[in-house]
Design a protein around this motif. Sequence first.
Motif, PDB file in Angstrom:
ATOM      1  N   TYR A  25       0.865  -1.182   0.027  1.00  0.00           N
ATOM      2  CA  TYR A  25      -0.080  -0.015  -0.034  1.00  0.00           C
ATOM      3  C   TYR A  25       0.931   1.245   0.194  1.00  0.00           C
ATOM      4  O   TYR A  25       0.407   2.385  -0.598  1.00  0.00           O
ATOM      5  CB  TYR A  25      -1.033   0.104   1.306  1.00  0.00           C
ATOM      6  N   SER A  26       1.870   1.243   0.767  1.00  0.00           N
ATOM      7  CA  SER A  26       2.854   2.251   0.809  1.00  0.00           C
ATOM      8  C   SER A  26       3.557   2.488  -0.625  1.00  0.00           C
ATOM      9  O   SER A  26       3.492   3.813  -1.138  1.00  0.00           O
ATOM     10  CB  SER A  26       3.938   2.138   1.677  1.00  0.00           C
ATOM     11  N   MET A  27       3.775   1.593  -1.459  1.00  0.00           N
ATOM     12  CA  MET A  27       4.444   1.742  -2.656  1.00  0.00           C
ATOM     13  C   MET A  27       3.399   2.111  -3.560  1.00  0.00           C
ATOM     14  O   MET A  27       3.837   3.157  -4.518  1.00  0.00           O
ATOM     15  CB  MET A  27       4.865   0.556  -3.223  1.00  0.00           C
ATOM     16  N   THR A  28       2.004   1.828  -3.406  1.00  0.00           N
ATOM     17  CA  THR A  28       0.971   2.592  -4.187  1.00  0.00           C
ATOM     18  C   THR A  28       0.851   3.951  -4.117  1.00  0.00           C
ATOM     19  O   THR A  28       0.708   4.667  -4.820  1.00  0.00           O
ATOM     20  CB  THR A  28      -0.049   1.855  -3.887  1.00  0.00           C
ATOM     21  N   ALA A  29       1.020   4.282  -2.685  1.00  0.00           N
ATOM     22  CA  ALA A  29       0.855   5.870  -2.424  1.00  0.00           C
ATOM     23  C   ALA A  29       1.918   6.481  -2.781  1.00  0.00           C
ATOM     24  O   ALA A  29       1.907   7.674  -3.301  1.00  0.00           O
ATOM     25  CB  ALA A  29       0.819   5.849  -0.821  1.00  0.00           C
ATOM     26  N   ALA A  30       3.307   5.925  -2.834  1.00  0.00           N
ATOM     27  CA  ALA A  30       4.508   6.642  -3.486  1.00  0.00           C
ATOM     28  C   ALA A  30       4.297   6.684  -4.912  1.00  0.00           C
ATOM     29  O   ALA A  30       4.577   7.818  -5.622  1.00  0.00           O
ATOM     30  CB  ALA A  30       5.588   5.716  -3.035  1.00  0.00           C
ATOM     31  N   LEU A  31       3.794   5.661  -5.620  1.00  0.00           N
ATOM     32  CA  LEU A  31       3.437   5.742  -7.106  1.00  0.00           C
ATOM     33  C   LEU A  31       2.386   7.157  -7.382  1.00  0.00           C
ATOM     34  O   LEU A  31       2.807   7.753  -8.232  1.00  0.00           O
ATOM     35  CB  LEU A  31       3.088   4.418  -7.616  1.00  0.00           C
ATOM     36  N   LEU A  32       1.374   6.990  -6.606  1.00  0.00           N
ATOM     37  CA  LEU A  32       0.264   8.062  -6.855  1.00  0.00           C
ATOM     38  C   LEU A  32       0.936   9.394  -6.607  1.00  0.00           C
ATOM     39  O   LEU A  32       0.798  10.434  -7.232  1.00  0.00           O
ATOM     40  CB  LEU A  32      -0.754   8.063  -6.033  1.00  0.00           C
TER      41      LEU A  32
END
Length: 578
Positions: free
Chosen positions: A404-411
Amino acid sequence: MISPPGPGDLMFTRTNRPLPRGSLVLSKSKLESQLLRVNDLKIETYISERNVSWLPTYFNTCKSWHGKSKVEAAFWKTKGNNFFQQRKFALAVDAYTQSCINAPVSEGEDLTLSLGNRSAALFHLTHYQLCITDIDRALSLNFPPASLHKLLARKTMALVKLDKKTEAVKSLLVLKNFVDSPSFSLKGPKKDIFLKEVDAMELTVENLTERLSVWKNMNQMALKPKVYGGLNKALLQASQCVTMAYTTEKGRHLCATEAIPRGSTLIVEKPFAAVLLPSHYDTHCHHCFSTLPLNCIGCKRCTSVKFCNEVCRDTAWSKYHATECPYLDLLHSVGIAHLSLKIVLCTGLPFLKEFQEHQSKYRLSLEPDSLGLNQKGQYEGDYVTVFDLMTHEDTTEESDMLQYSMTAALLLVTLDHAGFFSARDAYGDSFGSSSFDLSGLVLGEKKSNQSTRDSIDLPSDMSQVGGLLLRHILQLVCNAHAITSIQAEPSAEANVSGTEQTRLATAIYPTASLMNHSCDPTIVSRFVLNILAAPLELHDGKVKTFLLDSVFLETTTTALSLKRSLVVLRIMTLLSTW
């Protein structure tokens, strides 16, 4: 064309070793909020050019994808003309719509001509109001004078067909003034024939009897449901027969305060933010989710999405689509996280910064039983109510939190590349620059000047937004609702058809999210466009009965290879009663 990766293609590394220069580290990150402390998990991750080699190519080319094309617009206009000549008017409308979607807004005459031609096909299909709307659109785009008389005459006759005498008189006057002007170019016998048609039209208008038109826009016909017993003074989207209660075991939840007849609507709520599923882009409005009319319109920049009218198009553009427009392919690949981005965009950076710095101005208190309430003690369905939904961070596994953190970082990188943190022009393109080029750093286009440090200190606005993106992803896993519609399903037997429930979109409803899940629910949700209405399903409503909703768990895999299924709330039609 370079596409975003599929499941399993994108690899992120969790590490404690020194990282290469130019990497982004989320270590004891500032991606946090007052109630969500990501740094407690001590997640250490990085994104580098080596690990996401497709990302620079995607960002460098995505703004040229799904763009307007004069060639495509001309192709579909010609195809529409051929169908029109063959009197295949329905096919002509579809072709002209494709021409309108592909035509550059401020370049050439393809758009205005296709609108004019589509109005003619709609007239033959007796869709007179849709015809008039297209004519007005064409007129606003400086329709060529050589054919303007046809357009003005068609509008007058459409108004006649609708028995709108007052408007028909005005339209006829505009036509006659044009005919008397130097811009009227017909000569010889063609001019004489047309003038005779105008005279006959004038006589028809004079003999017309005004009557109230029964035509209504689909959005006007979809009346907003009303709650039973009047609106609640505290829960502004719910009935006054409902109250919000709190216990340490159940947290915040809704209860009935009196006996309520079965079928009574207890919650009527618009979503705070919602995302239409890509499979419905060609059939539903990207903003309100209504079925597209025959004279739908497109985005001013891309050809991916469609809208039912200018109000929806302009509202979507000003709220969120100006930012998401070039990145839709990427956003489709991150599943429910797209809705997290939409929450941030719909709220806006100025308010997010203000809220993060001065939360006390917008809430009653931080006590568990008062979360979501403003200083008046009201649960409005605004951003505070979204922010205070449960994240279940304490029960989220570290491996899931990492993803989830990686998703947030990508966004967050996507927002920075889109110019979300800098000034933008009318088309959503950035013409200013933020004080910190996060996307350039992550993509390897810029070098970090912090080579001796373990991490990069993000500016406060980026740090706050990154934390909010992660927070909302966690919330949506257990709070998102599926917007559904009931559609007829043809049967092989004559005169028999079944129905099926079709998922159109995913949305966040702050008030409906207060209902806890049960496999034996007391509430069943239905939707009017994107408005959620929750009728009671009790045999005889009981005082202090818990209002429980039903959910459906759907396995969803994102481009970030989430190992844990995302929870999508789907409202079922056949539910057992309490």
